[in-house]
Design an enzyme around this catalytic site. Structure first.
Site, PDB file in Angstrom:
ATOM      1  N   ASP A   9       0.996  -1.334   0.003  1.00 46.56           N
ATOM      2  CA  ASP A   9      -0.030  -0.018   0.177  1.00 46.56           C
ATOM      3  C   ASP A   9       1.083   1.177  -0.044  1.00 46.56           C
ATOM      4  OD1 ASP A   9      -2.401   1.674   0.251  1.00 46.56           O
ATOM      5  OD2 ASP A   9      -1.828   1.813   2.210  1.00 46.56           O
ATOM      6  N   SER A  10       0.229   2.444  -0.114  1.00 46.64           N
ATOM      7  CA  SER A  10       1.090   3.656   0.005  1.00 46.64           C
ATOM      8  C   SER A  10       1.524   4.088   1.587  1.00 46.64           C
ATOM      9  CB  SER A  10       0.351   4.890  -0.399  1.00 46.64           C
ATOM     10  OG  SER A  10      -0.773   4.869   0.388  1.00 46.64           O
ATOM     11  N   TYR A  41      -0.687   8.258  -2.581  1.00 44.23           N
ATOM     12  CA  TYR A  41      -1.289   7.920  -3.704  1.00 44.23           C
ATOM     13  C   TYR A  41      -2.303   8.703  -4.238  1.00 44.23           C
ATOM     14  CZ  TYR A  41       2.072   3.882  -4.110  1.00 44.23           C
ATOM     15  OH  TYR A  41       2.916   2.920  -4.138  1.00 44.23           O
ATOM     16  N   GLY A  42      -3.205   8.929  -3.475  1.00 36.34           N
ATOM     17  CA  GLY A  42      -4.648   9.555  -3.711  1.00 36.34           C
ATOM     18  C   GLY A  42      -4.376  10.813  -4.573  1.00 36.34           C
ATOM     19  N   CYS A  72      -4.382  -1.518  -1.583  1.00 39.88           N
ATOM     20  CA  CYS A  72      -4.950   0.069  -1.731  1.00 39.88           C
ATOM     21  C   CYS A  72      -5.533   0.165  -3.016  1.00 39.88           C
ATOM     22  CB  CYS A  72      -3.286   0.619  -2.222  1.00 39.88           C
ATOM     23  SG  CYS A  72      -3.596   2.120  -2.564  1.00 39.88           S
ATOM     24  N   ASN A  73      -6.660   0.616  -2.808  1.00 43.63           N
ATOM     25  CA  ASN A  73      -7.641   1.004  -3.868  1.00 43.63           C
ATOM     26  C   ASN A  73      -7.086   1.957  -4.935  1.00 43.63           C
ATOM     27  OD1 ASN A  73     -11.016   0.129  -2.688  1.00 43.63           O
ATOM     28  ND2 ASN A  73      -9.370   0.797  -1.153  1.00 43.63           N
ATOM     29  N   THR A  74      -6.350   2.783  -4.512  1.00 36.07           N
ATOM     30  CA  THR A  74      -5.892   3.874  -5.400  1.00 36.07           C
ATOM     31  C   THR A  74      -4.918   3.185  -6.511  1.00 36.07           C
ATOM     32  OG1 THR A  74      -6.053   5.424  -3.759  1.00 36.07           O
ATOM     33  CG2 THR A  74      -4.983   6.139  -5.822  1.00 36.07           C
ATOM     34  N   GLU A 150      -2.753   8.314   8.151  1.00 33.16           N
ATOM     35  CA  GLU A 150      -1.130   7.823   8.219  1.00 33.16           C
ATOM     36  C   GLU A 150      -0.219   8.506   9.082  1.00 33.16           C
ATOM     37  OE1 GLU A 150      -0.199   5.789   5.765  1.00 33.16           O
ATOM     38  OE2 GLU A 150       2.098   6.030   6.059  1.00 33.16           O
ATOM     39  N   CYS A 182     -10.989   3.340   0.362  1.00 33.69           N
ATOM     40  CA  CYS A 182      -9.491   3.335   0.524  1.00 33.69           C
ATOM     41  C   CYS A 182      -9.243   2.717   1.704  1.00 33.69           C
ATOM     42  CB  CYS A 182      -9.392   4.974   0.931  1.00 33.69           C
ATOM     43  SG  CYS A 182      -7.562   5.390   1.718  1.00 33.69           S
ATOM     44  N   THR A 183      -8.230   1.766   1.927  1.00 36.80           N
ATOM     45  CA  THR A 183      -7.742   1.061   3.069  1.00 36.80           C
ATOM     46  C   THR A 183      -7.504   1.868   4.320  1.00 36.80           C
ATOM     47  OG1 THR A 183      -5.496   0.858   2.289  1.00 36.80           O
ATOM     48  CG2 THR A 183      -7.165  -1.173   1.804  1.00 36.80           C
ATOM     49  N   HIS A 184      -7.108   2.976   4.293  1.00 43.55           N
ATOM     50  CA  HIS A 184      -6.800   4.001   5.448  1.00 43.55           C
ATOM     51  C   HIS A 184      -8.106   4.108   6.218  1.00 43.55           C
ATOM     52  CE1 HIS A 184      -2.823   4.779   3.530  1.00 43.55           C
ATOM     53  NE2 HIS A 184      -2.671   5.265   4.596  1.00 43.55           N
TER      54      HIS A 184
END
Ligand code: DGL
Length: 286
Positions: A9-10, A41-42, A72-74, A150, A182-184
């Site tokens: 992921d980012s 990334y978004g 990561c969806n992005t 983050e 978004c995984t976050h």
């Protein structure tokens, strides 16, 4: 013989998928990379995200990982097709859980919360064409929300202000299903639970795709006969970041302190196969 399931992921967001993987299989060896130097990334172009995703998947594969989970969806939105073209190992991607949201809504109104990049991406538009029929789907870009997570902020004034600003215009819209794109955002569960009913004026159900994605990854391990040697129950997940390891560890500690149930992480230096980010274009936050 493979060494581990590879996840990237980012930043810390993909750890929601890692946690789900370990809940489903406490003996699963997992290797995780957070692309901290390129976060978020978004806010980046699809080309940049694709380039980073190829590099990260390549590094994990060089370490013997299979399958690769794009947590990561992005990155999935920008790079999934290319990753599958490029690599032979199974690649498990993710997308906002619009389908279950559409199936469950009682009011006929659902929202997808996503990063700006995912929100404007073709993949989400295609998903909406495929599953959105007959239901009003509102996509809400949430700039800055992944950044708060983050840095370990999952509750409090800054998060609340951002949610008021982005979701305030949907007050009393009747939206009763919210798909996390978004995984976050999975780390914001408690905040969503305490705020969304009042903000949207209905009994709101929040759908986090982390567990279904983890299930799909484990199915891929089975289906492809991938042999990953089990680790001791609860053994650390091997993690690395292209960003600042101390900052990454601090964010993880804050998330844990706020109730996130995360497996133990061993944060190691970057894998040799992954070029250090210094000097590459687009570097941030170092
Ligand atoms: N966790 C990532 C996702 O699922 C995005 C966070 C970022 O903007 O880098 O989309």
């Amino acid at each position: 013989m493979h060494t581990a399931v590879g996840v990237f992921d980012s930043g810390v967001g993909g750890l929601t998928v890692v946690a789900a993987l370990r809940r489903l299989n406490p003996e699963l060896p997992i290797r995780y990379i957070a692309d901290g130097a390129w976060f978020p990334y978004g806010e980046r172009s699809p080309e940049e995200i694709e380039e980073r995703s190829l590099l990260l998947a390549d590094a994990l594969i060089a370490e013997g990982c299979a399958p690769i989970v794009v947590a990561c969806n992005t990155a999935s939105s920008s790079a999934l097709d290319r990753l599958r073209e490029r690599f032979e190992v199974p690649i498990v991607g993710m997308e906002p859980p619009l389908k279950p949201a559409v199936e469950r809504t009682r009011t006929g109104k659902v929202a997808v919360l996503a990063t700006p990049s995912t929100a404007r991406g073709e993949r989400l538009a295609r998903l909406q064409d495929a599953y959105g029929g007959g239901v009003e789907v509102t996509t809400v870009p949430m700039p800055g929300l992944a950044d708060l997570v983050e840095s370990g902020h999952v509750a409090g004034e800054r998060v609340e202000q951002l949610l008021h600003r982005t979701l305030g215009p949907l007050a009393d819209s009747g939206i009763d299903e919210v798909a996390l794109g978004c995984t976050h955002y999975g780390f914001l569960r408690a905040t969503f639970d305490s705020m969304l009913d009042e903000l949207l004026g209905t009994d709101v159900d929040v759908i986090d795709p982390a567990e279904p994605v983890a299930r799909r990854a484990l199915q891929q391990v089975e289906a492809h006969g991938i042999a990953v040697p089990p680790v001791e129950r609860g053994a650390p997940v091997i993690a690395a970041t292209t960003g600042d390891p101390a900052r990454f560890a601090e964010a993880v500690a804050r998330l844990r302190a706020d109730g996130a149930d995360l497996p133990v992480l061993d944060i190691l230096p970057l894998p040799l196969a992954l070029p250090a980010p210094a000097g590459l274009p687009g570097e941030r936050g170092r």
